[in-house]
Design an enzyme around this catalytic site. Structure first.
Site, PDB file in Angstrom:
ATOM      1  N   ASP A  34       0.862  -1.184   0.000  1.00 10.38           N
ATOM      2  CA  ASP A  34       0.000   0.000   0.000  1.00 10.38           C
ATOM      3  C   ASP A  34       0.895   1.230   0.000  1.00 10.38           C
ATOM      4  O   ASP A  34       2.019   1.190   0.498  1.00 10.38           O
ATOM      5  CB  ASP A  34      -0.926   0.011   1.234  1.00 10.38           C
ATOM      6  CG  ASP A  34      -2.155   0.887   1.007  1.00 10.38           C
ATOM      7  OD1 ASP A  34      -3.241   0.342   0.726  1.00 10.38           O
ATOM      8  OD2 ASP A  34      -2.033   2.133   1.091  1.00 10.38           O
ATOM      9  N   ASP A  61       4.055   2.765  -3.971  1.00 10.04           N
ATOM     10  CA  ASP A  61       3.182   3.602  -4.814  1.00 10.04           C
ATOM     11  C   ASP A  61       3.116   2.934  -6.183  1.00 10.04           C
ATOM     12  O   ASP A  61       4.106   2.905  -6.920  1.00 10.04           O
ATOM     13  CB  ASP A  61       3.771   5.015  -4.925  1.00 10.04           C
ATOM     14  CG  ASP A  61       2.940   5.925  -5.838  1.00 10.04           C
ATOM     15  OD1 ASP A  61       1.953   5.446  -6.446  1.00 10.04           O
ATOM     16  OD2 ASP A  61       3.285   7.113  -5.953  1.00 10.04           O
ATOM     17  N   VAL A  62       1.951   2.408  -6.541  1.00 11.23           N
ATOM     18  CA  VAL A  62       1.849   1.639  -7.794  1.00 11.23           C
ATOM     19  C   VAL A  62       2.073   2.502  -9.029  1.00 11.23           C
ATOM     20  O   VAL A  62       2.317   1.982 -10.114  1.00 11.23           O
ATOM     21  CB  VAL A  62       0.486   0.911  -7.922  1.00 11.23           C
ATOM     22  CG1 VAL A  62       0.329  -0.148  -6.853  1.00 11.23           C
ATOM     23  CG2 VAL A  62      -0.675   1.887  -7.937  1.00 11.23           C
ATOM     24  N   ASN A  88      -4.958  -3.991  -7.355  1.00 10.68           N
ATOM     25  CA  ASN A  88      -6.231  -3.459  -6.850  1.00 10.68           C
ATOM     26  C   ASN A  88      -6.186  -1.982  -6.492  1.00 10.68           C
ATOM     27  O   ASN A  88      -7.231  -1.324  -6.454  1.00 10.68           O
ATOM     28  CB  ASN A  88      -6.610  -4.293  -5.605  1.00 10.68           C
ATOM     29  CG  ASN A  88      -7.636  -3.645  -4.741  1.00 10.68           C
ATOM     30  OD1 ASN A  88      -8.809  -3.587  -5.115  1.00 10.68           O
ATOM     31  ND2 ASN A  88      -7.231  -3.132  -3.586  1.00 10.68           N
ATOM     32  N   TYR A 156     -12.195   8.712 -13.781  1.00 11.44           N
ATOM     33  CA  TYR A 156     -12.267   7.365 -13.186  1.00 11.44           C
ATOM     34  C   TYR A 156     -12.785   6.363 -14.220  1.00 11.44           C
ATOM     35  O   TYR A 156     -12.245   5.269 -14.375  1.00 11.44           O
ATOM     36  CB  TYR A 156     -13.180   7.426 -11.966  1.00 11.44           C
ATOM     37  CG  TYR A 156     -13.258   6.159 -11.149  1.00 11.44           C
ATOM     38  CD1 TYR A 156     -12.228   5.813 -10.270  1.00 11.44           C
ATOM     39  CD2 TYR A 156     -14.359   5.317 -11.236  1.00 11.44           C
ATOM     40  CE1 TYR A 156     -12.299   4.656  -9.497  1.00 11.44           C
ATOM     41  CE2 TYR A 156     -14.441   4.160 -10.465  1.00 11.44           C
ATOM     42  CZ  TYR A 156     -13.412   3.845  -9.604  1.00 11.44           C
ATOM     43  OH  TYR A 156     -13.482   2.691  -8.844  1.00 11.44           O
ATOM     44  N   LYS A 160     -10.862   3.002 -15.685  1.00 10.50           N
ATOM     45  CA  LYS A 160     -11.369   1.632 -15.511  1.00 10.50           C
ATOM     46  C   LYS A 160     -11.748   1.005 -16.853  1.00 10.50           C
ATOM     47  O   LYS A 160     -11.617  -0.209 -17.037  1.00 10.50           O
ATOM     48  CB  LYS A 160     -12.558   1.625 -14.545  1.00 10.50           C
ATOM     49  CG  LYS A 160     -12.200   2.057 -13.123  1.00 10.50           C
ATOM     50  CD  LYS A 160     -11.188   1.130 -12.459  1.00 10.50           C
ATOM     51  CE  LYS A 160     -10.951   1.495 -10.993  1.00 10.50           C
ATOM     52  NZ  LYS A 160     -10.009   0.584 -10.318  1.00 10.50           N
ATOM     53  N   THR A 191     -16.650   0.881   1.460  1.00 12.85           N
ATOM     54  CA  THR A 191     -15.249   1.177   1.820  1.00 12.85           C
ATOM     55  C   THR A 191     -15.069   2.696   1.885  1.00 12.85           C
ATOM     56  O   THR A 191     -15.935   3.464   1.454  1.00 12.85           O
ATOM     57  CB  THR A 191     -14.256   0.641   0.760  1.00 12.85           C
ATOM     58  OG1 THR A 191     -14.351   1.470  -0.408  1.00 12.85           O
ATOM     59  CG2 THR A 191     -14.523  -0.809   0.398  1.00 12.85           C
TER      60      THR A 191
HETATM   61  N1  LIG Z   1     -15.632   0.939  -3.141  1.00 13.50           N
HETATM   62  C1  LIG Z   1     -16.281   0.845  -4.286  1.00 13.50           C
HETATM   63  O1  LIG Z   1     -17.483   1.115  -4.370  1.00 13.50           O
HETATM   64  C2  LIG Z   1     -15.561   0.356  -5.527  1.00 13.50           C
HETATM   65  C3  LIG Z   1     -16.336  -0.048  -6.616  1.00 13.50           C
HETATM   66  C4  LIG Z   1     -15.699  -0.502  -7.783  1.00 13.50           C
HETATM   67  C5  LIG Z   1     -14.316  -0.547  -7.816  1.00 13.50           C
HETATM   68  N2  LIG Z   1     -13.581  -0.151  -6.730  1.00 13.50           N
HETATM   69  C6  LIG Z   1     -12.129  -0.258  -6.837  1.00 13.50           C
HETATM   70  O2  LIG Z   1     -11.664  -1.093  -5.805  1.00 13.50           O
HETATM   71  C7  LIG Z   1     -10.286  -0.814  -5.553  1.00 13.50           C
HETATM   72  C8  LIG Z   1     -10.079  -0.715  -4.062  1.00 13.50           C
HETATM   73  O3  LIG Z   1     -10.821   0.384  -3.558  1.00 13.50           O
HETATM   74  P1  LIG Z   1     -11.545   0.356  -2.121  1.00 13.50           P
HETATM   75  O4  LIG Z   1     -12.974   0.566  -2.369  1.00 13.50           O
HETATM   76  O5  LIG Z   1     -11.094  -0.802  -1.331  1.00 13.50           O
HETATM   77  O6  LIG Z   1     -10.989   1.735  -1.541  1.00 13.50           O
HETATM   78  P2  LIG Z   1     -10.056   2.082  -0.311  1.00 13.50           P
HETATM   79  O7  LIG Z   1      -9.847   3.539  -0.420  1.00 13.50           O
HETATM   80  O8  LIG Z   1     -10.595   1.506   0.939  1.00 13.50           O
HETATM   81  O9  LIG Z   1      -8.686   1.313  -0.642  1.00 13.50           O
HETATM   82  C9  LIG Z   1      -7.792   1.751  -1.609  1.00 13.50           C
HETATM   83  C10 LIG Z   1      -6.371   1.506  -1.095  1.00 13.50           C
HETATM   84  O10 LIG Z   1      -5.460   1.850  -2.133  1.00 13.50           O
HETATM   85  C11 LIG Z   1      -4.386   2.562  -1.563  1.00 13.50           C
HETATM   86  N3  LIG Z   1      -3.751   3.381  -2.586  1.00 13.50           N
HETATM   87  C12 LIG Z   1      -4.190   4.554  -3.106  1.00 13.50           C
HETATM   88  N4  LIG Z   1      -3.309   5.015  -4.003  1.00 13.50           N
HETATM   89  C13 LIG Z   1      -2.299   4.117  -4.051  1.00 13.50           C
HETATM   90  C14 LIG Z   1      -1.094   4.041  -4.783  1.00 13.50           C
HETATM   91  N5  LIG Z   1      -0.731   5.007  -5.632  1.00 13.50           N
HETATM   92  N6  LIG Z   1      -0.288   2.957  -4.604  1.00 13.50           N
HETATM   93  C15 LIG Z   1      -0.626   1.990  -3.723  1.00 13.50           C
HETATM   94  N7  LIG Z   1      -1.746   2.013  -2.977  1.00 13.50           N
HETATM   95  C16 LIG Z   1      -2.571   3.068  -3.149  1.00 13.50           C
HETATM   96  C17 LIG Z   1      -5.004   3.378  -0.455  1.00 13.50           C
HETATM   97  O11 LIG Z   1      -4.024   3.791   0.508  1.00 13.50           O
HETATM   98  C18 LIG Z   1      -6.019   2.399   0.109  1.00 13.50           C
HETATM   99  O12 LIG Z   1      -5.473   1.601   1.143  1.00 13.50           O
HETATM  100  C19 LIG Z   1      -9.983   0.455  -6.342  1.00 13.50           C
HETATM  101  O13 LIG Z   1      -9.298   0.116  -7.526  1.00 13.50           O
HETATM  102  C20 LIG Z   1     -11.350   1.011  -6.660  1.00 13.50           C
HETATM  103  O14 LIG Z   1     -11.338   1.801  -7.830  1.00 13.50           O
HETATM  104  C21 LIG Z   1     -14.173   0.289  -5.589  1.00 13.50           C
END
Ligand SMILES: NC(=O)c1ccc[n+]([C@@H]2O[C@H](COP(=O)([O-])OP(=O)(O)OC[C@H]3O[C@@H](n4cnc5c(N)ncnc54)[C@H](O)[C@@H]3O)[C@@H](O)[C@H]2O)c1
Length: 263
Positions: A34, A61-62, A88, A156, A160, A191
């Site tokens: 992370d 940092d990805v 992810n 966004y 995606k 989340t």
């Molecule tokens: N929550 C939703 O409704 C939802 C729906 C569809 C897709 N997603 C996708 O799911 C994935 C996870 O999101 P989530 O909902 O768990 O959100 P979240 O914010 O709880 O988790 C995201 C994590 O990614 C980390 N992060 C952010 N930028 C980063 C970087 N540059 N390098 C490494 N880590 C980084 C953050 O610190 C965090 O821990 C994302 O790709 C998001 O687009 C989420």
């Protein structure tokens, strides 16, 4: 998953954390990546507490090439070359297109799309080098396929949409190496991301409003729990999905099956 090596990005919270813990419960070794190194460390310790023989937290940092490369090296040293990778990490910045800053557009694309490319590239490189098959899963979104009615989601959605197209193409390129590449498509999931653009003081109230709207708009009547999305991801990461590649597995409570028309 027992004794498999699994690498998860964006694993410090939400869906990534849930996938880490679900793999850990099945006896996998974890590399928990992370951008927030402290959060990664916490999830690594939680993973060991629920059954991972070994889990390591790594700040990464990805969107940064060197950071991803060295994180994969550190992961390989700690738990062996990951046979399963969950790309992810993601962020969401919303706003009307005519006011949107280039810097914000670039950051969304850098984390969500370039980040997935860098993560998948490092994973595939090692799997090809060692001639071992593997499974890679990326986190896409319904916004790859449909526009969000709330609007302001163009960066966004572009990230995606690109990611889902990337997954199809990468799956074809590496099928002959026994490397499967798929995407999970979570619907609205409970989340921190749902309120990431909201001022800290208003987050709890906004979350409640979102939960109420979800109960009215989503066919299954609620947001997804992160562990429900994790169950789909674990299936894709494991050999149970051995004949599945290049797909977008929708896990959205029926959201995309529904038309807004009610006449
Ligand atoms: N929550 C939703 O409704 C939802 C729906 C569809 C897709 N997603 C996708 O799911 C994935 C996870 O999101 P989530 O909902 O768990 O959100 P979240 O914010 O709880 O988790 C995201 C994590 O990614 C980390 N992060 C952010 N930028 C980063 C970087 N540059 N390098 C490494 N880590 C980084 C953050 O610190 C965090 O821990 C994302 O790709 C998001 O687009 C989420």
């Amino acid at each position: 998953m027992r004794d498999r090596s699994v690498l998860v990005t964006g694993a410090g919270s939400g869906i990534g954390r849930a996938v880490s813990l679900a793999c850990a419960r099945r006896g996998a070794n974890l590399a928990v990546l992370d951008i927030d190194g402290d959060a990664a460390e916490v999830v690594a310790r939680e993973s060991e507490a629920v059954g991972a023989p070994r889990a390591v937290g790594i700040a990464c940092d990805v969107a940064a090439e060197d950071s991803v490369r060295s994180a994969f090296d550190a992961a390989a040293q700690a738990i062996g070359i990951p046979g399963a990778t969950f790309a992810n990490a993601g962020i969401e910045i919303d706003g009307p297109l005519h006011e949107f800053e280039l810097e914000s557009w670039r950051r969304v694309l850098d984390v969500n799309l370039v980040g997935a490319f860098l993560t998948c590239r490092e994973a595939v490189r090692r799997l090809v080098e060692t001639a071992s098959g593997g499974s890679i899963v990326c986190t896409s979104s319904p916004s790859a396929f449909v526009g969000f009615a709330g609007g302001g989601n163009s960066a966004y959605a572009a990230s995606k949409g690109g990611l889902s197209a990337f997954v199809r193409s990468a799956a074809l390129d590496y099928a002959s190496h026994g490397i499967r590449v798929n995407a999970v498509v979570p619907g609205a999931t409970d989340t921190a991301m749902l309120v990431s653009g909201v001022a800290a003081g208003s987050r709890a109230a906004t979350m409640e409003r979102i939960r109420t709207s979800a109960s009215e708009q989503i066919p299954l009547g609620r947001l997804a729990r992160p562990d429900e999305v994790a169950a789909a991801v674990v299936w894709l990461l494991s050999d149970d999905s051995s004949y599945v590649t290049g797909t977008n597995l929708v896990c959205d409570g029926g959201l995309m099956a529904k038309s807004a028309n009610d006449f």
